[in-house]
Each structure stands twice: as structure tokens, then as C-alpha cells.
Design a protein around this motif. Sequence first.
Motif, PDB file in Angstrom:
ATOM      1  N   GLY A   1       6.683   1.115 -10.508  1.00 13.07           N
ATOM      2  CA  GLY A   1       5.441   0.845  -9.806  1.00 13.07           C
ATOM      3  C   GLY A   1       4.308   1.601 -10.466  1.00 13.07           C
ATOM      4  N   ARG A   2       3.430   2.167  -9.666  1.00 14.07           N
ATOM      5  CA  ARG A   2       2.326   2.974 -10.210  1.00 14.07           C
ATOM      6  C   ARG A   2       2.890   4.153 -10.994  1.00 14.07           C
ATOM      7  N   GLU A   3       2.313   4.367 -12.177  1.00  9.43           N
ATOM      8  CA  GLU A   3       2.790   5.455 -13.031  1.00  9.43           C
ATOM      9  C   GLU A   3       1.771   6.577 -13.207  1.00  9.43           C
ATOM     10  N   ASN A   4       0.511   6.326 -12.855  1.00  7.83           N
ATOM     11  CA  ASN A   4      -0.472   7.412 -12.888  1.00  7.83           C
ATOM     12  C   ASN A   4      -1.631   7.081 -11.953  1.00  7.83           C
ATOM     13  N   ASP A   5      -2.485   8.065 -11.707  1.00 10.34           N
ATOM     14  CA  ASP A   5      -3.551   7.928 -10.717  1.00 10.34           C
ATOM     15  C   ASP A   5      -4.731   7.092 -11.200  1.00 10.34           C
ATOM     16  N   ASP A   6      -4.755   6.719 -12.480  1.00 10.05           N
ATOM     17  CA  ASP A   6      -5.862   5.914 -12.990  1.00 10.05           C
ATOM     18  C   ASP A   6      -5.573   4.421 -12.999  1.00 10.05           C
TER      19      ASP A   6
ATOM     20  N   THR B   1       0.835  -1.204   0.000  1.00 12.12           N
ATOM     21  CA  THR B   1       0.000   0.000   0.000  1.00 12.12           C
ATOM     22  C   THR B   1       0.867   1.250   0.000  1.00 12.12           C
ATOM     23  N   ASP B   2       1.897   1.246   0.829  1.00 10.44           N
ATOM     24  CA  ASP B   2       2.830   2.367   0.920  1.00 10.44           C
ATOM     25  C   ASP B   2       3.465   2.671  -0.442  1.00 10.44           C
ATOM     26  N   ILE B   3       3.780   1.612  -1.184  1.00  7.17           N
ATOM     27  CA  ILE B   3       4.530   1.749  -2.438  1.00  7.17           C
ATOM     28  C   ILE B   3       3.616   1.947  -3.650  1.00  7.17           C
ATOM     29  N   LEU B   4       2.424   1.326  -3.644  1.00  7.46           N
ATOM     30  CA  LEU B   4       1.610   1.277  -4.857  1.00  7.46           C
ATOM     31  C   LEU B   4       0.315   2.083  -4.811  1.00  7.46           C
ATOM     32  N   ALA B   5      -0.265   2.274  -3.654  1.00 10.20           N
ATOM     33  CA  ALA B   5      -1.563   2.958  -3.583  1.00 10.20           C
ATOM     34  C   ALA B   5      -1.413   4.455  -3.807  1.00 10.20           C
TER      35      ALA B   5
ATOM     36  N   THR C   1      -3.846  -1.226  -9.496  1.00 13.45           N
ATOM     37  CA  THR C   1      -2.695  -2.065  -9.146  1.00 13.45           C
ATOM     38  C   THR C   1      -3.126  -3.170  -8.190  1.00 13.45           C
ATOM     39  N   ILE C   2      -2.483  -4.324  -8.348  1.00  9.96           N
ATOM     40  CA  ILE C   2      -2.737  -5.466  -7.467  1.00  9.96           C
ATOM     41  C   ILE C   2      -1.404  -5.945  -6.897  1.00  9.96           C
ATOM     42  N   PHE C   3      -1.432  -6.276  -5.610  1.00  9.84           N
ATOM     43  CA  PHE C   3      -0.300  -6.968  -4.991  1.00  9.84           C
ATOM     44  C   PHE C   3      -0.804  -8.311  -4.500  1.00  9.84           C
ATOM     45  N   LYS C   4      -0.190  -9.391  -4.993  1.00  6.37           N
ATOM     46  CA  LYS C   4      -0.564 -10.740  -4.574  1.00  6.37           C
ATOM     47  C   LYS C   4       0.631 -11.412  -3.913  1.00  6.37           C
ATOM     48  N   SER C   5       0.422 -11.932  -2.714  1.00  3.41           N
ATOM     49  CA  SER C   5       1.507 -12.623  -2.013  1.00  3.41           C
ATOM     50  C   SER C   5       0.970 -13.852  -1.310  1.00  3.41           C
TER      51      SER C   5
END
Length: 329
Positions: free
Chosen positions: A288-293, A119-123, A296-300
Motif C-alpha cells: 500500500g502506501r510506502e511513504n508520506d509523500d 482510508t484506514d489502509i491507505l491514508a 493514493t487513490i481508491f476507486k470502487s
Amino acid sequence: MLLLNKQDIDKVFSMRDAIEADKRAFEIFSNNESVVPLRTKLENKKKNGINLFMPGYVEKLDNAGIKIVSIFPDNASKNKPVVPASMILIDNETGEVNCILDGTYLTQLRTGAASGAATDILARKDSKIGALFGTGGQACKQLEAVLEARELEVVKVCGRNKEKTQKFVDEMKEKLTKYKTQIIVAKDEDDAVIDADIITLATSSNKPVFNGKLVKKGAHINGIGSFTPQMQEMDEYIISNADKLYVGSVDACLEEAGDIIIPLSKGLIKKDKISGELGQVINKTIKGRENDDEITIFKSVGIAVQDIVTANKIYQKAVELGIGSKVDM
């Protein structure tokens, strides 16, 4: 040898500490600076249980360890943890066990922190509304980690049992007051998802728990609960149509994550749908995320290096502060 229980760990280690430890763990893993075999699974069909053995070695920390985790759903009726676990750290100077930690709590902490790190990195930085699916043993730390990563105004909680969900919400309102977030029970799955900026999944479901077509642009999803090829929290639509799909470990997810394995087996996605590992975003080898639209999914499904890095940092702090019980072997 040092014994550390849940109370000991809480005295020396915060959720922010755990998030930073997980970030470091993912980076170490993606840098190939650890030895982390895929976990060994032994089924106990008579008792409807699974035993998981997760060994690993991190050269930079000069530390090896193994976490033994069991998943016994019937334990709930016995008032025992459904996911009991123990973490064992080994001193590489001597090969002796130097610490045994409460692995159940460590699992909750580092698994929650994985969602916090992602969340810190991608949201999106301006995320305000959260959704949490699941009210079991992992849910509390999942919620705490996301709130640590983003200043959310509202989190809607969705569980299978309304009474249990309300009880969980009431407990979280008391426990997580420092975040000043309104925590409420979602009316239903659609209500939880439709406006959510961050969706966190911590269930043991074998079928998707929400409609992927309702996910808004710019949302981030943490898929943490499912850990076998048969389990599936996310539907094929959202996996296929998300802009970026990051994982903790490509190999582990291709081996164990039903959320990815099922659409792969149906030919709905190819392996290159996986954008890469979270550790690669951290070490800046991929974006990582490149724009606000972007969605993104993180699966672990969890990797042993998370346990070793987090446990090692807890152990070091406990030694420094004189916390825990010493035992001669």
C-alpha cells in the motif's frame, strides 16, 4: 424469513463493524473466494432510470444473495429515495430466502465503509483535514466512515447547491458530534481540495469536480460516486499523476469506472496504472502506501461480495440479538 429495516440494522451494526466487514469482503474477493458476476444493468429510458442486479456467492460464509438497486433521479421530486434497493440473502442449506434487508441503507452503509476501509489502509495516519464532494444519499455514510477511520480536525463539504450543502452540514454537525470534527461548507472546489489530506467523492457527475493539480503531496482520494463509463469525478491529471491507484475490482472498474476508462481511451494511462486491488493490500500480496509523500487513490464501483458479507454479518447479529420481523412464506 427475517425482515430488517434501517432501524433494525442500526441496532446491531456500527460503522466500525461495516468497515471491518468491507475489509473482509475485499480480501475474500481478491483471494478468489467468491463468485461475483459483473452486475446486470437494465435501463428504463421512459422514466430516466437504471435497474442494477448484483448477485454473488461467498463459499466461506455458505451464503448467496442478490441486491437489486435502482437509480431513479426523478424520485427526489416525489419525496422518494433516488436509489431504492433491496438485499436478499439465500440459505444455501435449503435455497430459501432467509433474510430481506433494507438495501438502500445497506448500500449507503457498505459504500461508506469502503471509503472508510480504504482510508484506514491507505491514508496518512496524521491526516487532519478532509474534503467531501457531494451531499446526496451516499454522503452521510461517506463522511461518517472517514471520520471513523481518521481523527480529522476539519472537513470541508462541497456541493452544487449552497443552500442544500449548508443544510447537509448542519445535519451532520448534529448527527456526528461524537467525532468532534469541525464540519464546514467549502468556499468553492479549490478551497475544499487545496489543503485536504483526505478527499472523498460521492457525486454523480459526468465531469471532474475538482482540479487535480491542487491535490497536495501525501493526500488520499476516495472515488466512490461515479459508476458508469460516462461518469467522471476525477480529472485525467490526478489519475495520471497519482503515485498509487487501487480499486475494489480491476474487472469492474475497467468495465464501469469512467474515471479510469476515459483517460485509458485517450491514451493518457495504460492498464498497468492500476496498482492493484484493495483486497491485495489487505492480504499483503501487494504494498500500500510506502511513504508520506505518495498520493493514493481508491476507486470502487461496488462489488456484490461487499453486500453479501455485510448483510450476512448483520443477519447473524440480528438473529443473535432477536432483532427484526419474522415472516412465514
